[in-house]
Structures are given as structure tokens and as C-alpha cells.
Design a protein around this motif. Structure first.
Motif, PDB file in Angstrom:
ATOM      1  N   ASN A 256       0.832  -1.196   0.000  1.00  0.00           N
ATOM      2  CA  ASN A 256       0.000   0.000   0.000  1.00  0.00           C
ATOM      3  C   ASN A 256       0.869   1.249   0.000  1.00  0.00           C
ATOM      4  O   ASN A 256       2.057   1.199   0.296  1.00  0.00           O
ATOM      5  CB  ASN A 256      -0.924  -0.005   1.220  1.00  0.00           C
ATOM      6  CG  ASN A 256      -1.882  -1.168   1.188  1.00  0.00           C
ATOM      7  OD1 ASN A 256      -2.627  -1.356   0.226  1.00  0.00           O
ATOM      8  ND2 ASN A 256      -1.863  -1.981   2.244  1.00  0.00           N
ATOM      9  N   CYS A 262      -4.375  -0.548   5.599  1.00  0.00           N
ATOM     10  CA  CYS A 262      -5.507   0.211   5.062  1.00  0.00           C
ATOM     11  C   CYS A 262      -6.524   0.583   6.133  1.00  0.00           C
ATOM     12  O   CYS A 262      -7.658   0.936   5.823  1.00  0.00           O
ATOM     13  CB  CYS A 262      -6.182  -0.594   3.958  1.00  0.00           C
ATOM     14  SG  CYS A 262      -5.110  -0.933   2.539  1.00  0.00           S
ATOM     15  N   ALA A 272     -12.257   0.521   1.050  1.00  0.00           N
ATOM     16  CA  ALA A 272     -11.057   0.241   0.248  1.00  0.00           C
ATOM     17  C   ALA A 272     -10.884   1.311  -0.823  1.00  0.00           C
ATOM     18  O   ALA A 272      -9.765   1.749  -1.109  1.00  0.00           O
ATOM     19  CB  ALA A 272     -11.155  -1.139  -0.382  1.00  0.00           C
ATOM     20  N   CYS A 277      -6.961   1.417  -1.095  1.00  0.00           N
ATOM     21  CA  CYS A 277      -6.202   0.263  -0.605  1.00  0.00           C
ATOM     22  C   CYS A 277      -5.729  -0.610  -1.768  1.00  0.00           C
ATOM     23  O   CYS A 277      -6.533  -1.281  -2.427  1.00  0.00           O
ATOM     24  CB  CYS A 277      -7.078  -0.545   0.346  1.00  0.00           C
ATOM     25  SG  CYS A 277      -6.228  -1.941   1.109  1.00  0.00           S
TER      26      CYS A 277
END
Length: 483
Positions: A256, A262, A272, A277
Motif C-alpha cells: 500500500n 488500510c 477500500a 487500498c
């Protein structure tokens, strides 16, 4: 005696037929190529001897022909030439033409079939022929906001009206001054062209429509759309979101931004997207599969080599037959995924328009010299990119990106903005590209925009789409909504 006469007559007949055939071939078959040949001085004098029609923004000519005292008669003159160079292109006696000057040449010169009756009227009345005016869809305020936002950075901005496909702004930097190429001094025009062609960033080539870039995390909109369209996911579906994702068939991994997590693992699809993410979307891409990703990308306009606005647009692309690790990279807008800024504006515009992708266009109407409208562009749907239900879910998710995610720099007081950031890696030696795409207001979309800043612009390796590109998008949105 008759035999020799018949032979002479036959030879003369053959010669006459050959002469007529040759003349017919040159005058009718080869005529278009000969007229288009840049070495044909007669064509140049004929074109420049008549007033070429103007290119117009909101009633004001940004390109027009002015009378000059030389053998050509008229010279092209551009107002705010650098600001509009990605749209107008140039018109030059030695370097030809580009962009709208090229794509709309038949209308601007008056040779278009649409202008047949105007030409006939000129012949009957003895009036000197004039080209037609090409009225664009651009908003001057949005164009200026885009240009000022990019500043000295290399990149592009495209803004579209989602419900119609009208292009409201299209800027590419570095730009150029078309006036320097319009001069009738052939040596000077050639020198300027050579200098621009060799300049850093290739100012003559529009970054908005003629260059593709890895879209980075803005492509997660396409991946999310493919997942939602499958019927197996919704915004609340949880996805694995490890700090590092081990890729199959290889020792490579995906991490990431910043090397962290995340926020939670697992994570909902909505969250997300909100925090962008990578590991969650890379796994989602592999689970959905490359065929579904490709089909979804194509429904948004990827891999369409036929698109014109009417200027030529290079096709954005999704890779053919990627393996699992390559699919994971593609799902987050890396590997061989490539998109023009126009394409990413089209993605947001389709989501904003309940899933319907409209054909983008920059010519609103064409007017003959007597101001009669000879053609009007009507909005046309290119495809149904996603269902209305998927578009609604994506809109809510994109609002989350701006309200409390990676795109908070695009917030506008009193206006709900839906957006997505992107930070696209290019190589280990170069800073990443900064992206942002958005539309607003989220509940009644008037404008969709995509911003690309090459290699992070002034922020360099510290750049993110949220930090560098989102404020530019915000300024363009404000300019449109305030107009």
C-alpha cells in the motif's frame, strides 16, 4: 491508300483516348491528393486567399483570419493562443495543421458538403467565399482555471458535461503559441516548429488526447465497477486487505502507499476505495478476473481506436491476456494499463450520468458566413458502462473519497464532490504521476473532470493525486458551477 489512313486514324484515336484518360485521371482521380499535397503552392494561395472561418468560444473568436498585405491575402491569428493550443492546434503554410484546425479544415475553408448552398450562393451573388465558423463547447472560465491550476507543471485537464458529452475544458501543458507557426515567414515558421518539436514535453502533442499514462488508482473505479456489475459484491462486501499481498506465480508483492495498512483487515469495498487500498483491489482484480476487467474497461471506452472529438484520440488500453500477477497490477492501474486524461474524465462522466457514457465532443455547431447554422452536434450515447444501481453505489463511494478519504483536497463548501485519487508509478528513477478524477454536484452532476500532473509536478516524489491534482480539479469544478 485506305490502310495507311486507317492506321494513322487508329493511332490518333488511341492518342486522343490516352490524352483524355490522362486528363480525367489527373483532374478527377488524383485531384484530392494533389490538392492536399503540401508542395502544391496553388492550393496554399487558394486557401489563404479566402477568409478562413473562425474558431469560437462563447461568442468570441480564439482563432481567425486577418487581412494582410502579402501574396497570401490572409494570416491566421490566435487570441490566448497558448491557453487554447490543445484545442485549436495550429495552421501553418509550411507545417500544415493540427487539432481542430486540421479536423475541421473542410468547414473552416468552406469546402465541406454541408456548405454547398453557401458556396452556390456566393457564386450567384459574386460574393467572395468565406469559411464557416466553428463554435466550440468550451467554457472560458473552466479553461482558465485548468491552465492556472497546472501552472508550470506538465500535464493535462479535461472537463466534460456528463449528460451530453460536451467538453467544457481541455488543457495540455506545456502548450505553445500558434501565432508563431502562423507567420508567413517560412524560415521563421520552420524554425519555431523544429524548436517546439524538440522541446521538453513535446508541446505540439496534446497530453489530453494523444498521450496515454498509467492511470494508477483512478482505475480502481473500473475494478470496483466490474465487481459490482458481477452481482457478487456491493459497497459493504468485505475484502482482505493485508499490509503486503503476495502474488501467485512469483516472489513479487504488492504493498500500500507508504508501506502501511488500510485501516482494517478485512475492509469493505467502500472503505477500500475511500482510502485507496492497493492490496484489497489487487486481490479483488484477481478474483474478478482479467476478462471481466477488460470488458468493463471497454464499456467505459478503453480500446476504442475510432473515437474522435472530432480531433483524433489515441486509444486507452487494458492489457490482453495478463497472468494473475499482471491482473493484480492492472486492477490498480499499473502494469500495461494506459489511459488518456480524456478517458478518465469519461469514466467519471459515465458514473455521474447513471451509467450512460456519452460521446465526448468539442464542436457545438458550425455556422456559415451568413450566420445560418449548417450543423449542430447532438448528444449521442456511446455505451451503457454500468447499471444505474452500480453508478449510484460508485457515486456514494466516491463521495466518501472526498469527504473523509484520500481526496479531501477537492472539497467544496456547499457542494458534494465525488472523486478518486491516483498516484501512478512509472519507473524507479521517476516520480509518480498524480491523478484525480471527479464529478459534481454528486446529486445533480454538471461537470466531470480528470487531472493529470506528470511526475508529480512541483511536488516531485512527494506527490500524490490528492495533494497535487485534486486542488486543480476543485478549481475547475468551481469555475463550471460558477459560470
Amino acid at each position: 491508300m485506305n490502310t495507311p489512313l486507317r492506321r494513322v486514324a487508329t493511332v490518333m484515336l488511341v492518342m486522343f483516348l490516352a490524352l483524355m484518360g490522362s486528363a480525367t485521371w489527373v483532374q478527377y482521380v488524383q485531384a484530392p491528393d494533389l490538392n492536399a499535397d503540401s508542395r502544391n503552392v496553388r492550393t496554399l494561395y487558394r486557401e489563404y486567399g479566402n477568409a478562413r472561418g473562425p474558431i469560437v468560444v462563447a461568442g468570441e473568436a480564439i482563432a481567425q483570419s486577418v487581412k494582410v498585405d502579402d501574396p497570401f491575402g490572409y494570416q491566421r491569428q490566435y487570441t490566448d493562443g497558448e491557453l487554447y493550443s490543445a484545442v485549436t492546434g495550429f495552421y501553418s503554410i509550411v507545417n500544415g495543421s493540427s487539432q481542430l484546425e486540421h479536423a475541421a479544415n473542410d468547414q473552416l475553408t468552406g469546402r465541406s458538403d454541408q456548405l454547398f448552398f453557401s458556396r452556390l450562393r456566393d457564386i450567384i451573388t459574386g460574393r467572395k467565399p468565406e469559411g464557416a465558423a466553428v463554435e466550440t463547447t468550451l467554457l472560458a472560465a473552466a479553461q482558465r482555471a485548468a491552465r492556472e491550476g497546472l501552472g508550470d507543471q506538465h500535464g493535462a485537464v479535461v472537463a466534460i458535461e456528463p449528460s451530453t458529452g460536451r467538453i467544457l475544458a481541455m488543457v495540455s501543458t506545456p502548450g505553445f503559441d500558434p501565432n508563431a507557426l502562423a507567420t508567413h515567414d517560412s524560415a521563421a515558421a520552420s524554425a519555431v516548429y523544429a524548436e517546439l518539436a524538440a522541446a521538453d514535453g513535446n508541446p505540439l502533442r496534446s497530453n489530453a488526447t494523444l498521450e496515454t499514462y498509467p492511470p494508477g488508482s483512478t482505475f480502481k473505479l473500473v475494478t470496483a465497477a466490474a465487481a459490482l456489475e458481477s452481482g457478487e459484491y456491493d459497497a459493504s462486501t468485505t475484502l482482505p486487505a493485508p499490509v503486503t499481498l503476495d502474488l501467485p506465480q512469483t516472489t513479487a508483492t504488492i504493498g500500500n502507499f507508504g508501506g502501511g495498512g488500510c485501516g482494517s483487515n478485512p475492509i469493505t469495498l467502500a472503505d477500500a476505495l475511500r482510502v485507496s487500498c492497493n492490496t484489497a483491489f489487487a486481490q479483488l482484480g484477481m478474483d474478478v478476473g482479467d476478462d471481466a476487467l477488460r470488458e468493463q474497461a471497454e464499456r467505459f471506452g478503453f480500446d476504442d481506436a475510432s473515437l474522435t472529438i472530432p480531433m483524433r484520440v489515441v486509444a486507452s488500453r487494458f492489457p490482453q491476456d495478463p497472468n494473475a500477477p499482471q491482473t493484480a497490477q492492472s486492477a490498480i492501474g499499473q502494469f500495461d494499463v494506459a489511459a488518456t486524461p480524456l478517458q478518465m474524465a469519461m469514466v467519471s462522466a459515465a458514473i455521474a450520468n447513471d451509467g450512460k457514457l456519452m460521446r465526448p465532443y468539442v464542436v457545438d455547431r458550425v455556422r456559415a458566413a451568413n450566420l445560418s447554422v449548417v450543423s449542430q452536434t447532438e448528444p449521442e450515447q456511446l455505451s451503457t458502462a454500468v447499471s444505474p444501481g452500480t453508478a449510484a453505489q460508485l457515486t456514494d463511494m466516491m463521495v466518501g473519497v472526498v469527504e473523509s478519504g484520500s481526496g479531501t483536497a477537492a472539497k467544496i463548501s456547499g457542494v458534494q464532490v465525488a472523486g478518486k485519487t491516483g498516484t501512478a508509478q512509472t519507473s524507479s528513477e521517476a516520480a509518480p504521476h498524480a491523478w484525480f478524477t471527479a464529478f459534481a454536484p454528486a446529486d445533480d452532476p454538471q461537470v466531470a473532470v480528470a487531472v493529470l500532473v506528470e511526475h508529480g509536478g512541483s511536488a516531485g516524489s512527494e506527490a500524490t493525486g490528492g495533494r497535487v491534482a485534486a486542488p486543480i480539479a476543485r478549481a475547475v469544478i468551481q469555475a463550471v458551477l460558477g459560470s
